[in-house]
Structures are given as structure tokens and as C-alpha cells.
Design a protein around this motif. Sequence first.
Motif, PDB file in Angstrom:
ATOM      1  N   VAL A  60      -1.606   1.264  -0.412  1.00 47.77           N
ATOM      2  CA  VAL A  60      -2.984   1.426   0.252  1.00 47.77           C
ATOM      3  C   VAL A  60      -3.696   2.937  -0.184  1.00 47.77           C
ATOM      4  CG1 VAL A  60      -3.927   1.976   2.461  1.00 47.77           C
ATOM      5  CG2 VAL A  60      -2.078   0.321   2.244  1.00 47.77           C
ATOM      6  N   SER A  62      -6.654   3.989   1.456  1.00 49.99           N
ATOM      7  CA  SER A  62      -7.165   4.392   2.766  1.00 49.99           C
ATOM      8  C   SER A  62      -7.312   3.265   3.666  1.00 49.99           C
ATOM      9  CB  SER A  62      -8.440   5.228   2.406  1.00 49.99           C
ATOM     10  OG  SER A  62      -9.289   4.353   1.924  1.00 49.99           O
ATOM     11  N   ALA A  63      -7.358   3.791   4.863  1.00 48.32           N
ATOM     12  CA  ALA A  63      -7.598   2.809   5.974  1.00 48.32           C
ATOM     13  C   ALA A  63      -8.351   3.531   6.881  1.00 48.32           C
ATOM     14  CB  ALA A  63      -6.113   2.526   6.613  1.00 48.32           C
ATOM     15  N   GLN A  64      -9.634   2.715   7.535  1.00 53.13           N
ATOM     16  CA  GLN A  64     -10.371   3.346   8.481  1.00 53.13           C
ATOM     17  C   GLN A  64     -10.973   2.401   9.417  1.00 53.13           C
ATOM     18  OE1 GLN A  64     -11.538   6.620   8.250  1.00 53.13           O
ATOM     19  NE2 GLN A  64     -12.717   6.331  10.458  1.00 53.13           N
ATOM     20  N   ARG A  67     -10.576  -1.690   8.748  1.00 56.22           N
ATOM     21  CA  ARG A  67     -10.924  -1.869   7.490  1.00 56.22           C
ATOM     22  C   ARG A  67      -9.690  -1.066   6.536  1.00 56.22           C
ATOM     23  NH1 ARG A  67     -14.379  -4.163   9.293  1.00 56.22           N
ATOM     24  NH2 ARG A  67     -16.449  -4.803   8.498  1.00 56.22           N
ATOM     25  N   LEU A  68      -9.303  -1.696   5.384  1.00 59.66           N
ATOM     26  CA  LEU A  68      -8.217  -0.988   4.613  1.00 59.66           C
ATOM     27  C   LEU A  68      -8.684  -1.266   3.021  1.00 59.66           C
ATOM     28  CD1 LEU A  68      -4.649  -1.521   5.288  1.00 59.66           C
ATOM     29  CD2 LEU A  68      -5.370  -1.844   2.949  1.00 59.66           C
ATOM     30  N   GLN A  69      -8.408  -0.220   2.261  1.00 60.56           N
ATOM     31  CA  GLN A  69      -8.765  -0.406   0.625  1.00 60.56           C
ATOM     32  C   GLN A  69      -7.498  -0.141  -0.004  1.00 60.56           C
ATOM     33  OE1 GLN A  69     -12.177  -0.057  -0.037  1.00 60.56           O
ATOM     34  NE2 GLN A  69     -12.026   0.119  -2.505  1.00 60.56           N
ATOM     35  N   ASP A  70      -7.191  -0.856  -0.954  1.00 56.94           N
ATOM     36  CA  ASP A  70      -6.019  -0.741  -1.754  1.00 56.94           C
ATOM     37  C   ASP A  70      -6.270   0.037  -3.121  1.00 56.94           C
ATOM     38  OD1 ASP A  70      -6.919  -2.394  -3.902  1.00 56.94           O
ATOM     39  OD2 ASP A  70      -5.701  -4.212  -3.061  1.00 56.94           O
ATOM     40  N   ASP A  78      -8.735  -6.014   8.480  1.00 51.95           N
ATOM     41  CA  ASP A  78      -7.351  -5.692   8.850  1.00 51.95           C
ATOM     42  C   ASP A  78      -6.980  -6.272  10.349  1.00 51.95           C
ATOM     43  OD1 ASP A  78      -4.655  -4.979   9.224  1.00 51.95           O
ATOM     44  OD2 ASP A  78      -4.920  -2.946   8.927  1.00 51.95           O
ATOM     45  N   HIS A  90      -7.492   2.353  12.539  1.00 51.23           N
ATOM     46  CA  HIS A  90      -7.049   3.441  11.618  1.00 51.23           C
ATOM     47  C   HIS A  90      -7.814   4.629  12.145  1.00 51.23           C
ATOM     48  CE1 HIS A  90      -4.453   0.444   9.816  1.00 51.23           C
ATOM     49  NE2 HIS A  90      -5.556  -0.162   9.455  1.00 51.23           N
TER      50      HIS A  90
END
Length: 461
Positions: A60, A62-64, A67-70, A78, A90
Amino acid sequence: MTMTKAEDQTIDALLDAEQARFLNDHPRSAAAWQKGQQHYLFGGPSHWMRRWAGGFPIYVESAQGARLQDIDGRAYVDFCLGDTGAMCGHTPAPVLRAAHMQLARGTTMMLPTEDSLWVGEELTRRFGLPYWTLTTSATDANRGAIRIARMITGRRKVLVFSGCYHGGVEEAHVELRDGKVGLRNMIHPNGVDHGAVSKVVEFNDLEALEKGLAEGDVACVLMEPIMTNFGMIPPLEGFHAAVRDMTRRTGSVLVIDETHTLSSGPGGYTALHGLEPDILVAGKAIAGGIPAALFGLTREIAERVWKLVPRVNPRIRQSAHLGIGGTLAGNALTVATMRAVLSEVLTPANYEIMIGLASRLAEDARVIISAHQLPWHVTQVGARAEIMFMPSPPKSGADVIAGRRANLETLLHAFYINEGILVTPFHTMFLMCPATEAADVARHADVFERFVKLLRKASVV
């Protein structure tokens, strides 16, 4: 439903293709996973992190919100939410503010803060139990509840339901297979005599429960109000009332673990359905992702504890240890974020949004299942829904064992992650948070429809 050997082979081939696609799309995560093998026992900081269906986990960035970004630059909706730990979403703004403010004032001093007074009052208001203790995990909270039950009853055994999950509690690592008691989920023996400390019966089996309690050696019944770990297993009508009556008649403490079923509403399943536990446990989401949990006691249970360990004894400098707790339990940072969660995040208004979205996701899935005449069903518990590949909700763990299509679940997980959707990797469970949007739910319906068409084309459903 039993699958043919040819169908199993086809599903295996589809899974191989999805894992190859996953590897191709995630080169940085694949390289990071290989590097992790050098320093972690099972590749990652927790061995659970290897359990994703792609063959290795995404790393990962970031996560907000929802939503999550790898690290490969791919984005996800998510619905796993840290297997409930991030049910608040998140980095929710109230938790972030509270954490920043408390970090500047000190994180852990083994001393209370004024936030704890507000939190204690709110826990009683929500859940109805008057006396609380904070821990660092639901495992610790369940262990504390078990120890207290043994203290006040003088009994040794803990009764659980087959297919349950209550964290790392040793007494709950048992299940029934073909009528015999064994260790669950491929857990290896470690010298504990489970026959001496555990009893296990099937969920909804009141006859077996009554027999197990009649021997008078059960300190507590430890249960979820609706089982969520083995595929959702709802209680039959009258089950909870009967459990409450039996435990009272036999002198066993009733412990209800709301760690997952907190998705039901602000006071969990207990408040929504008027249950009357002697001890209530909750964890994971209660502090917005900061490691924390808690257990609450009725006044009657608390008074039995105080007879053994007085609340105040001015003649001694230290009270008894009780054998539970930890240096970081109830630390200032945890309490500050817990106050933010209870006052600004897990509110009635946000639950209304979350439950509405879960209802939409569940109904969309049912429509697709019906349109394709599939022998599947969907169960919903508040803000949580689950698709199960069997015709109707199971009544027990034995039903799950008999009807579960584990390879199909794994294929769905792999397909979903390739399509940018995360669900809990241990089962097909979807959780909403306050930041989940209607577009996320609509996206799931599209991906689920395409998954079904993939199976139809391969002639495995």
C-alpha cells in the motif's frame, strides 16, 4: 453443492489466469514481497498478510476514505477495510485531528486522561453495560472476559460455537468436523489440552448447548450474536433468548463478542436486538484503526469481581494484577481517537448511510443471482453483507463445511482485486464505511456481473 472434478480443474485454470494477470499488473508489489521473505517469518509484518488470492499481497502507498492506492499505481475501492479495523474509513478527519492533538500532548503514560471519562459514559449509553476496561486488541478483551468468568465461577471451561473466531484466544481454536472436536483452520497443536479448557457445539443447536452446560463446568459461553467468520450464520428465531436462559440457569457467564457485528448500529447487534450479555466485547474499529478494544460488565458481574478484588483498598499500595491488561492498554492516544470515533464517526447518521449502501449492494447482488438462476444467497448485518455460494443461509458450521465452495471464493477474490475491488480475503464479506459512495456499490454490481459471466462462459455455474 458438490462440484465435479472437471469443474474444479476449470476453476483452478481460471485462478491461474487471474494470478498471472495479478503478477503482470503488480511488479513492484511482487518484488517487495520477495524482499520481505528475507526478514519476516512469513514474508510480511503479519503472516495474515499473505492470505490474499493474488498469490502475494499488494503493497500500500496510501489509503483515504474508502479508497486505497498501491505502490504499482493501481487504485481500489476498499470493501475489506482492514477486515473491519477501518470500518470508520481510512484516515477519517475527526480521528486524524484527535490523534494529532494527543500526539503533541503525549501518547502513553499509564495514567488516565479526561477523555476517558467521556468515553466511559458513552460506552454505557450505547451498549447498556455500566463498567468497562480498555485493552489493545479484541483478543486481549476476550482473554480478560474469560479470566474474569473463571475468577467468579471457579470453573475452567469455555464453550464456543464451531466455526467461531475470537482472535488468538486459545480456548476458541476448536471446531467440530464429522462430529469430532479438532483444531480449527489448520492451527497446529501447541501443548494446550483443549479437552480440559474448551467445549464446542454447533451454532443454533440448543440441545447440544443445553447438554454442554448441564455438566456445570462451563465458566462462560463466548459467542458472536451472528457468526461472521465462517460465512455469516444467522441465529434462528428464539436462539438468543434460549442461550440467555440456559446460561443463567446453569451459572455460566454469557460473553458476546461484537467485534464484527458492531456493523449493526451504534450499539451493535446487542442494542439493536435487546440482548442481555453479562460481558460485551468490541474491538478493531472502536478507535478508528488505532489498536484498541474493550469489554464491559454488568453491575452483577462487577460486584462479584469486587468481592474477590476490591475496587479501593487504602491499606495496600497496589491492587491485584488480575492477570489481564497491558502497559499500553487505555493509553491517551487510543482514548482520544476512541472519543472521536464515538462522537463524530460511528454516529446514527453515518450508520444510516452505511447500512443503506450495504442494503443496496446486497439487493444488487441478489438481482444478479436471481437473473442467472444461481444457487447462491446474500446475508446482511447492518453495514456488512456477504455473498455465499450456497442456496440458503447456513444454520451451523457443519452446514458451511458441507456446502462451502472455497475454490470459487478464492477465484472471486482474485478476480475482484484485478478489477480494483478489495474484499475480506478470508470470506466474501463487504463492509461499508462513512466514506463509501453509491458509485462504489454500483461498481461492485458491474464487477460481480462480469464475474458471473466469466463462470457462465467456463460452464462452472
